[in-house]
Write a protein that holds these residues in place. Structure first.
Motif, mmCIF file in Angstrom:
data_model
loop_
_atom_site.group_PDB
_atom_site.id
_atom_site.type_symbol
_atom_site.label_atom_id
_atom_site.label_comp_id
_atom_site.label_asym_id
_atom_site.label_seq_id
_atom_site.Cartn_x
_atom_site.Cartn_y
_atom_site.Cartn_z
ATOM 1 N N GLY A 133 53.583 38.158 50.855
ATOM 2 C CA GLY A 133 55.023 38.271 50.654
ATOM 3 C C GLY A 133 55.793 38.539 51.926
ATOM 4 N N THR A 134 55.116 39.043 52.956
ATOM 5 C CA THR A 134 55.803 39.276 54.231
ATOM 6 C C THR A 134 56.243 37.977 54.898
ATOM 7 O OG1 THR A 134 53.675 39.315 55.437
ATOM 8 C CG2 THR A 134 54.518 41.403 54.591
ATOM 9 N N ALA A 136 58.056 35.824 53.576
ATOM 10 C CA ALA A 136 59.451 35.599 53.175
ATOM 11 C C ALA A 136 60.431 36.482 53.936
ATOM 12 C CB ALA A 136 59.608 35.838 51.677
#
Length: 295
Positions: A133-134, A136
C-alpha cells in the motif's frame, strides 16, 4: 449378420468461402502490421530527431522546414561536450548510484518476496498488503521527513543518501512475489526435507528460476534511478556529486544557445539505458508476461 453403417459425409466448406476467409485474415494481418509500424515510427521520431540534431550545427537544429539529416555531419559535437562540461563526472556518479541502487533493490526485493511467498507466519498477508500500500503514497508526502532524517545521520550531500533511501522498494517485492507464486511449492518442500535452510532454498532454487523477474526488476530500477532528477537535486549540492540529469539542466542554463551540444548531451544520457533495454528486452517482456501467473 453384422450390418455396415456408413457415416454421413459432412458438408465441406465451399472453396470460394475458404479463399475469401483466408484473404481477409491476410489483409487484417497486413493492416495490423502497418498500424504497428506507423505507431512505432511516431514514437521513435523524436529520438531520431534528437540523434540527428546532435550531429548538426546550431543553426541547423531548428530550421524550417526540418532538416532531418545533417549536412555536414558534425562529429566534433561529441568531443566538445566533454570539453565544455563535467560529463565524465556526471556519468560516473549516475552509474554508481544506478548500479548500487539496482543491486540493493533486487537483493532486498527478492529476499523479502521469498518470505511473503514461500513462508508461513501470522499476519503475513496483512503485512504484505500494508507494505504494498505504500506504493500509493507519493514521495512528495514524506520527502521532507526523509531529508531531515538523512541530515541528522550526516548523509545529506553524499551519494549514500540516495543509496540508503532507494535500497528498498515495495514495487520490487510485489513483482518478485508474483513471480515466486508461480514456482511450484513442491520444490521448496522437497528442499526442506533435504535439510536446506530457507536462505539456501531462496539462493539455490527459487532465485535461479526467477531470471525473467530479476531482469525485469533490474531494468526498471536501473532506468528509474538513472533518470531520477528530484532526488539528486535535493540531496546532492556539490558539483562533483551531480548526476547526469542535474548536470544537463545546468549545462542547458549555461549554454542555452548551444542547441547541438544540448542534443548531444541528451543522446549521451539516453544511450546507456537504451543499450541496456535492448539487451534485456526479451527477459523484460517475459517477466512482465509471467509475473501474474500462479503455479
Amino acid at each position: 449378420m453384422a450390418t455396415l453403417t456408413l457415416d454421413r459425409p459432412t458438408a465441406a466448406t465451399p472453396r470460394p468461402e475458404r479463399d475469401a476467409r483466408k484473404r481477409r485474415s491476410v489483409l487484417g494481418t497486413i493492416v495490423l502490421y502497418v498500424v504497428l509500424i506507423a505507431a512505432a515510427a511516431v514514437i521513435m521520431l523524436p529520438f531520431f530527431w534528437m540523434v540527428t540534431s546532435s550531429l548538426k550545427t546550431n543553426n541547423q537544429v531548428f530550421t524550417v522546414p526540418i532538416q532531418w539529416f545533417p549536412d555536414p555531419v558534425v562529429w566534433s559535437n561529441y568531443v566538445d561536450i566533454w570539453a565544455k562540461s563535467d560529463m565524465s563526472t556526471w556519468l560516473r556518479n549516475t552509474l554508481i548510484l544506478s548500479v548500487a541502487v539496482t543491486f540493493l533493490q533486487v537483493f532486498t526485493g527478492s529476499f523479502a518476496a521469498y518470505g511473503f511467498s514461500k513462508m508461513r507466519f501470522p499476519g503475513r498477508d496483512v503485512l504484505f498488503l500494508a507494505y504494498i500500500g505504500t506504493i500509493a503514497v507519493p514521495w512528495q508526502a514524506y520527502m521532507i521527513p526523509q531529508f531531515i532524517l538523512m541530515s541528522k545521520f550526516g548523509l545529506s550531500n553524499t551519494l549514500w543518501a540516495i543509496i540508503a533511501l532507494q535500497a528498498f522498494g515495495a514495487f520490487g517485492v510485489f513483482l518478485m512475489k508474483q513471480y515466486y507464486d508461480s514456482i511450484p511449492e513442491e520444490l521448496s518442500e522437497a528442499a526442506r526435507i533435504d535439510g536446506l535452510s530457507e536462505y539456501s532454498i531462496w539462493r539455490r532454487i527459487v532465485l535461479p528460476l526467477s531470471g525473467p523477474a530479476v531482469a525485469t526488476l533490474t531494468l526498471l530500477t536501473f532506468v528509474n534511478t538513472w533518470n531520477d532528477y528530484l532526488g539528486p537535486l535535493i540531496y546532492l549540492r556539490d558539483r562533483d556529486l551531480w548526476t547526469i540529469q542535474i548536470g544537463l539542466k545546468t549545462f542547458v542554463s549555461q549554454y542555452n544557445a548551444e542547441y547541438a551540444l544540448i542534443m548531444t548531451g541528451s543522446v549521451l544520457s539516453v544511450l546507456p539505458i537504451a543499450i541496456i533495454f535492448m539487451l534485456g528486452q526479451r527477459y523484460f517482456v517475459q517477466g512482465i508476461a509471467t509475473a501474474g501467473l500462479k503455479g
